[in-house]
Design a protein around this motif. Structure first.
Motif, PDB file in Angstrom:
ATOM      1  N   VAL A  27       0.834  -1.203   0.000  1.00  0.00           N
ATOM      2  CA  VAL A  27       0.000   0.000   0.000  1.00  0.00           C
ATOM      3  C   VAL A  27       0.872   1.257   0.000  1.00  0.00           C
ATOM      4  O   VAL A  27       0.591   2.226  -0.703  1.00  0.00           O
ATOM      5  N   GLY A  28       1.928   1.247   0.790  1.00  0.00           N
ATOM      6  CA  GLY A  28       2.843   2.394   0.821  1.00  0.00           C
ATOM      7  C   GLY A  28       3.493   2.634  -0.532  1.00  0.00           C
ATOM      8  O   GLY A  28       3.628   3.779  -0.976  1.00  0.00           O
ATOM      9  N   LEU A  29       3.885   1.566  -1.202  1.00  0.00           N
ATOM     10  CA  LEU A  29       4.487   1.711  -2.532  1.00  0.00           C
ATOM     11  C   LEU A  29       3.474   2.230  -3.538  1.00  0.00           C
ATOM     12  O   LEU A  29       3.798   3.070  -4.390  1.00  0.00           O
ATOM     13  N   ILE A  30       2.228   1.755  -3.440  1.00  0.00           N
ATOM     14  CA  ILE A  30       1.180   2.257  -4.327  1.00  0.00           C
ATOM     15  C   ILE A  30       0.956   3.747  -4.066  1.00  0.00           C
ATOM     16  O   ILE A  30       0.847   4.541  -5.000  1.00  0.00           O
ATOM     17  N   ARG A  31       0.890   4.114  -2.796  1.00  0.00           N
ATOM     18  CA  ARG A  31       0.688   5.527  -2.435  1.00  0.00           C
ATOM     19  C   ARG A  31       1.784   6.411  -3.009  1.00  0.00           C
ATOM     20  O   ARG A  31       1.535   7.521  -3.465  1.00  0.00           O
ATOM     21  N   ASP A  32       3.008   5.884  -3.011  1.00  0.00           N
ATOM     22  CA  ASP A  32       4.140   6.646  -3.544  1.00  0.00           C
ATOM     23  C   ASP A  32       4.289   6.499  -5.051  1.00  0.00           C
ATOM     24  O   ASP A  32       5.282   6.937  -5.621  1.00  0.00           O
ATOM     25  N   ARG A  33       3.317   5.843  -5.672  1.00  0.00           N
ATOM     26  CA  ARG A  33       3.294   5.636  -7.125  1.00  0.00           C
ATOM     27  C   ARG A  33       4.496   4.823  -7.631  1.00  0.00           C
ATOM     28  O   ARG A  33       4.952   4.996  -8.740  1.00  0.00           O
ATOM     29  N   GLN A  34       4.981   3.933  -6.795  1.00  0.00           N
ATOM     30  CA  GLN A  34       6.057   3.015  -7.189  1.00  0.00           C
ATOM     31  C   GLN A  34       5.408   1.687  -7.579  1.00  0.00           C
ATOM     32  O   GLN A  34       5.531   0.682  -6.898  1.00  0.00           O
ATOM     33  N   TYR A  35       4.703   1.732  -8.707  1.00  0.00           N
ATOM     34  CA  TYR A  35       3.863   0.613  -9.107  1.00  0.00           C
ATOM     35  C   TYR A  35       4.660  -0.647  -9.435  1.00  0.00           C
ATOM     36  O   TYR A  35       4.217  -1.749  -9.126  1.00  0.00           O
ATOM     37  N   GLU A  36       5.797  -0.499 -10.038  1.00  0.00           N
ATOM     38  CA  GLU A  36       6.597  -1.685 -10.363  1.00  0.00           C
ATOM     39  C   GLU A  36       7.076  -2.396  -9.092  1.00  0.00           C
ATOM     40  O   GLU A  36       7.007  -3.623  -8.996  1.00  0.00           O
ATOM     41  N   ALA A  37       7.541  -1.622  -8.141  1.00  0.00           N
ATOM     42  CA  ALA A  37       7.985  -2.220  -6.873  1.00  0.00           C
ATOM     43  C   ALA A  37       6.804  -2.841  -6.138  1.00  0.00           C
ATOM     44  O   ALA A  37       6.926  -3.927  -5.558  1.00  0.00           O
ATOM     45  N   ALA A  38       5.655  -2.175  -6.180  1.00  0.00           N
ATOM     46  CA  ALA A  38       4.459  -2.729  -5.543  1.00  0.00           C
ATOM     47  C   ALA A  38       4.051  -4.038  -6.209  1.00  0.00           C
ATOM     48  O   ALA A  38       3.710  -5.004  -5.528  1.00  0.00           O
ATOM     49  N   MET A  39       4.112  -4.072  -7.540  1.00  0.00           N
ATOM     50  CA  MET A  39       3.754  -5.294  -8.265  1.00  0.00           C
ATOM     51  C   MET A  39       4.731  -6.417  -7.939  1.00  0.00           C
ATOM     52  O   MET A  39       4.326  -7.563  -7.746  1.00  0.00           O
ATOM     53  N   ASP A  40       6.014  -6.089  -7.854  1.00  0.00           N
ATOM     54  CA  ASP A  40       7.012  -7.107  -7.492  1.00  0.00           C
ATOM     55  C   ASP A  40       6.715  -7.706  -6.117  1.00  0.00           C
ATOM     56  O   ASP A  40       6.790  -8.921  -5.926  1.00  0.00           O
TER      57      ASP A  40
END
Length: 116
Positions: A27-40
């Motif tokens: 959720v934190g990665l999504i909030r920070d718009r780090q979608y690739e890291a969130a998907m990983d």
């Protein structure tokens, strides 16, 4: 940067993440718009068989729709459909159908809606 430092410190000290910790990280990665890291990290959760709460998928798909990453949304939707179809709320279906049709991706989502 603080999250990255904390995660590195946890890794060095061999601290594991609880399922709630995994959810918070994604959720934190999504909030920070780090979608690739969130998907990983989401894929790592799936690989490690950590139960992923339906709301996490919903949030991720909504955010990916906002940035028009519809192929990724479709991939997540397909995974959910194949693994936990009953957990997809009607409001999510309506939102995704609207997002796909606005961007002329009807041919991708219709087979899912029409299948038994």
């Amino acid at each position: 940067m603080l999250r990255a430092e904390v995660m590195q410190e946890m890794k060095e000290r061999w601290f594991g993440r609880s399922p709630e910790g995994w959810h918070s990280l994604v959720v934190g990665l999504i909030r920070d718009r780090q979608y690739e890291a969130a998907m990983d990290n989401l894929e790592q959760m799936q690989t490690d068989e950590i139960p992923v709460q339906p709301w996490l998928y919903d949030i991720f798909m909504f955010q990916l729709c906002e940035v028009e990453e519809l192929d990724e949304v479709f991939r997540l939707l397909k995974y959910r459909y194949e693994h936990s179809r009953r957990e997809i709320l009607p409001t999510v279906w309506y939102y995704l159908l609207d997002a796909f049709t606005k961007r002329f991706h009807v041919s991708i989502i219709l087979p899912l809606l029409l299948s038994p």
